[in-house]
Write a protein that holds these residues in place. Structure first.
Motif, PDB file in Angstrom:
ATOM      1  N   LYS A 192       1.025  -1.190   0.113  1.00 18.38           N
ATOM      2  CA  LYS A 192      -0.042   0.059  -0.053  1.00 18.38           C
ATOM      3  C   LYS A 192       0.914   1.273  -0.265  1.00 18.38           C
ATOM      4  CE  LYS A 192      -4.581   0.096   1.722  1.00 18.38           C
ATOM      5  NZ  LYS A 192      -5.393  -0.199   2.980  1.00 18.38           N
ATOM      6  N   SER A 208     -14.538  -3.709   8.622  1.00 14.81           N
ATOM      7  CA  SER A 208     -14.090  -3.587   7.170  1.00 14.81           C
ATOM      8  C   SER A 208     -12.759  -3.532   7.133  1.00 14.81           C
ATOM      9  CB  SER A 208     -14.905  -2.510   6.741  1.00 14.81           C
ATOM     10  OG  SER A 208     -14.674  -2.508   5.260  1.00 14.81           O
ATOM     11  N   GLY A 209     -12.133  -4.332   6.112  1.00 12.82           N
ATOM     12  CA  GLY A 209     -10.841  -4.025   5.993  1.00 12.82           C
ATOM     13  C   GLY A 209      -9.726  -5.057   6.925  1.00 12.82           C
ATOM     14  N   SER A 210     -10.474  -5.796   7.763  1.00 12.60           N
ATOM     15  CA  SER A 210      -9.678  -6.729   8.831  1.00 12.60           C
ATOM     16  C   SER A 210      -9.178  -7.933   8.200  1.00 12.60           C
ATOM     17  CB  SER A 210     -10.754  -7.012   9.759  1.00 12.60           C
ATOM     18  OG  SER A 210     -11.676  -7.923   9.581  1.00 12.60           O
ATOM     19  N   GLY A 211      -9.390  -7.991   6.916  1.00 15.92           N
ATOM     20  CA  GLY A 211      -8.806  -9.026   6.121  1.00 15.92           C
ATOM     21  C   GLY A 211      -9.574 -10.548   5.979  1.00 15.92           C
ATOM     22  N   LYS A 212     -10.944 -10.224   5.993  1.00 18.27           N
ATOM     23  CA  LYS A 212     -11.715 -11.501   6.013  1.00 18.27           C
ATOM     24  C   LYS A 212     -11.792 -12.299   4.683  1.00 18.27           C
ATOM     25  CE  LYS A 212     -15.368  -9.219   7.354  1.00 18.27           C
ATOM     26  NZ  LYS A 212     -14.803  -7.856   7.481  1.00 18.27           N
ATOM     27  N   SER A 213     -12.233 -11.381   3.684  1.00 18.93           N
ATOM     28  CA  SER A 213     -12.265 -11.712   2.429  1.00 18.93           C
ATOM     29  C   SER A 213     -10.886 -12.302   1.673  1.00 18.93           C
ATOM     30  CB  SER A 213     -12.878 -10.539   1.349  1.00 18.93           C
ATOM     31  OG  SER A 213     -14.316 -10.293   1.744  1.00 18.93           O
ATOM     32  N   THR A 214      -9.864 -11.659   2.319  1.00 16.61           N
ATOM     33  CA  THR A 214      -8.373 -11.886   1.757  1.00 16.61           C
ATOM     34  C   THR A 214      -8.040 -13.428   2.370  1.00 16.61           C
ATOM     35  OG1 THR A 214      -7.863  -9.632   1.681  1.00 16.61           O
ATOM     36  CG2 THR A 214      -6.084 -11.320   1.773  1.00 16.61           C
TER      37      THR A 214
HETATM   38  N1  LIG Z   1      -5.554  -6.987  -4.086  1.00 16.39           N
HETATM   39  C1  LIG Z   1      -5.305  -6.314  -3.189  1.00 16.39           C
HETATM   40  N2  LIG Z   1      -4.150  -5.315  -3.244  1.00 16.39           N
HETATM   41  C2  LIG Z   1      -3.847  -4.474  -2.186  1.00 16.39           C
HETATM   42  N3  LIG Z   1      -4.431  -4.591  -1.131  1.00 16.39           N
HETATM   43  C3  LIG Z   1      -5.566  -5.328  -0.936  1.00 16.39           C
HETATM   44  C4  LIG Z   1      -6.072  -6.117  -1.849  1.00 16.39           C
HETATM   45  N4  LIG Z   1      -7.241  -6.843  -1.361  1.00 16.39           N
HETATM   46  C5  LIG Z   1      -7.478  -6.374  -0.235  1.00 16.39           C
HETATM   47  N5  LIG Z   1      -6.421  -5.444   0.197  1.00 16.39           N
HETATM   48  C6  LIG Z   1      -6.295  -4.770   1.299  1.00 16.39           C
HETATM   49  O1  LIG Z   1      -6.360  -5.566   2.505  1.00 16.39           O
HETATM   50  C7  LIG Z   1      -7.186  -5.184   3.243  1.00 16.39           C
HETATM   51  C8  LIG Z   1      -8.211  -6.192   4.004  1.00 16.39           C
HETATM   52  O2  LIG Z   1      -9.202  -6.420   2.794  1.00 16.39           O
HETATM   53  P1  LIG Z   1     -10.419  -7.317   2.963  1.00 16.39           P
HETATM   54  O3  LIG Z   1     -11.093  -7.242   1.684  1.00 16.39           O
HETATM   55  O4  LIG Z   1      -9.606  -8.788   3.076  1.00 16.39           O
HETATM   56  O5  LIG Z   1     -11.015  -6.640   4.132  1.00 16.39           O
HETATM   57  P2  LIG Z   1     -12.335  -7.377   4.679  1.00 16.39           P
HETATM   58  O6  LIG Z   1     -12.350  -7.830   6.378  1.00 16.39           O
HETATM   59  O7  LIG Z   1     -12.910  -8.373   3.886  1.00 16.39           O
HETATM   60  O8  LIG Z   1     -13.309  -5.952   4.791  1.00 16.39           O
HETATM   61  P3  LIG Z   1     -14.753  -5.874   4.320  1.00 16.39           P
HETATM   62  O9  LIG Z   1     -15.675  -6.332   5.420  1.00 16.39           O
HETATM   63  O10 LIG Z   1     -15.215  -4.293   3.788  1.00 16.39           O
HETATM   64  O11 LIG Z   1     -15.194  -6.744   3.134  1.00 16.39           O
HETATM   65  C9  LIG Z   1      -7.796  -3.793   3.139  1.00 16.39           C
HETATM   66  O12 LIG Z   1      -6.815  -2.954   3.784  1.00 16.39           O
HETATM   67  C10 LIG Z   1      -7.887  -4.018   1.679  1.00 16.39           C
HETATM   68  O13 LIG Z   1      -7.744  -2.732   1.064  1.00 16.39           O
END
Ligand SMILES: Nc1ncnc2c1ncn2[C@@H]1O[C@H](COP(=O)(O)OP(=O)(O)OP(=O)(O)O)[C@@H](O)[C@H]1O
Ligand SMILES: [Mg+2]
Length: 271
Positions: free
Chosen positions: A16, A43-49
């Motif tokens: 980032k 949001s952004g805690s990394g769940k989807s990742t």
């Molecule tokens: N492909 C990517 N490249 C760079 N940063 C990323 C990428 N995918 C996710 N991120 C970052 O990683 C962090 C976690 O994102 P993620 O989507 O996993 O969060 P989340 O918990 O699923 O959030 P939400 O509840 O909003 O869906 C965030 O800061 C996001 O900006």
């Protein structure tokens, strides 16, 4: 017993503004067969990742993901494709997740064409069966996504996820884009399907009431880490981490979904 999904020390680093940061920072968890694991966190805690790393839709920076004892990172491309047929994924925005130019018939046939040898009338029959299973009628097969309601689109998404008879389905905010009344219908459909097909779910939701209604286990993510994990009843009754308590305090428990939690019987699905 081998867990259906076992994640060990998953790390995912992104850059980032030139700086590396850990979107997922050393997460381990196990989902046993037939279980639903609910993942909550801001949001952004990394769940989807984490979910993407789990199915290896993106490669983790380090750590392993084992599906049914098979290390996904050790598989060839074609082996990985086969392993993924044992999983399904349902996304947050059901309309955006569907190709707007494809009819429902083709959308549900797509995973079957990729992962099975079904073609022609047998393929059509299987699509019909899947539509029926998610509460859609035969007439919906010829519609385009924009000719369906949000709830109906999510049913198509669920039919696609079910197509290859997976054991594990990842549900990433499956109801957060839907109207409240439709949310309950979709959650109850997911519960019914879980019983009928002995499915396991990794359920991601920012809605604690949804997670409580659906999950056997809960994990709480914060800034890439799993800060708390345990059986749902325990975590809700006796949260150990301050952050979990904050989440619980911030959750308007008397909201709509509370009625779901209170009712022992699944609400009848209305189409
Ligand atoms: N492909 C990517 N490249 C760079 N940063 C990323 C990428 N995918 C996710 N991120 C970052 O990683 C962090 C976690 O994102 P993620 O989507 O996993 O969060 P989340 O918990 O699923 O959030 P939400 O509840 O909003 O869906 C965030 O800061 C996001 O900006
Ligand atoms: Mg997300």
């Amino acid at each position: 017993m081998t867990a259906l999904l076992q994640l060990d020390n998953i790390v995912k680093t992104f850059r980032k503004q030139g700086k590396a940061f850990h979107a997922v920072d050393g997460v381990s968890l196990a989902i046993e067969s037939g279980q639903t694991f609910g993942l909550v966190g801001e949001s952004g805690s990394g769940k989807s990742t984490l979910a993407r790393c789990a199915l290896r839709l993106i490669p983790p920076t380090s750590g392993t993901s084992q599906l049914d004892g098979q290390d996904l990172g050790a598989l060839s491309r074609s082996q990985l494709r086969r392993a993924r047929a044992g999983t399904g994924m349902v996304f947050q925005n059901p309309v955006a997740a569907l190709n707007p130019r494809m009819r429902v018939q083709a959308l549900v046939a797509e995973p079957l064409i990729t992962h099975t040898r079904l073609r022609g009338p047998a393929l059509q029959a299987r699509v019909g069966e899947l539509l029926d299973r998610v509460g859609l009628a035969a007439e919906h097969a010829q519609r385009l996504p924009h000719q369906l309601s949000g709830g109906q689109c999510q049913r198509v998404g669920i039919a696609r996820a079910l197509a290859t008879n997976p054991k594990l389905i990842v549900l990433d905010e499956p109801t957060s884009a839907l109207d409240v009344s439709v949310q309950a219908q979709i959650l109850n459909l997911l519960r019914e399907l879980r019983e009928q097909h002995e499915l396991s779910y990794l359920l991601i939701s920012h809605d604690l009431e949804v997670v409580r209604y659906m999950s056997d286990y809960v994990g709480v993510m914060r800034q890439g880490q799993l800060v708390e994990e345990g059986p749902t009843a325990d975590v809700f009754a006796k949260p150990r981490h301050d952050y979990t308590r904050e989440l619980l305090d911030a959750s308007p428990g008397s909201r709509h979904n509370h009625q779901l939690v209170a009712s022992a019987e699944p609400v009848t699905i209305q189409l």
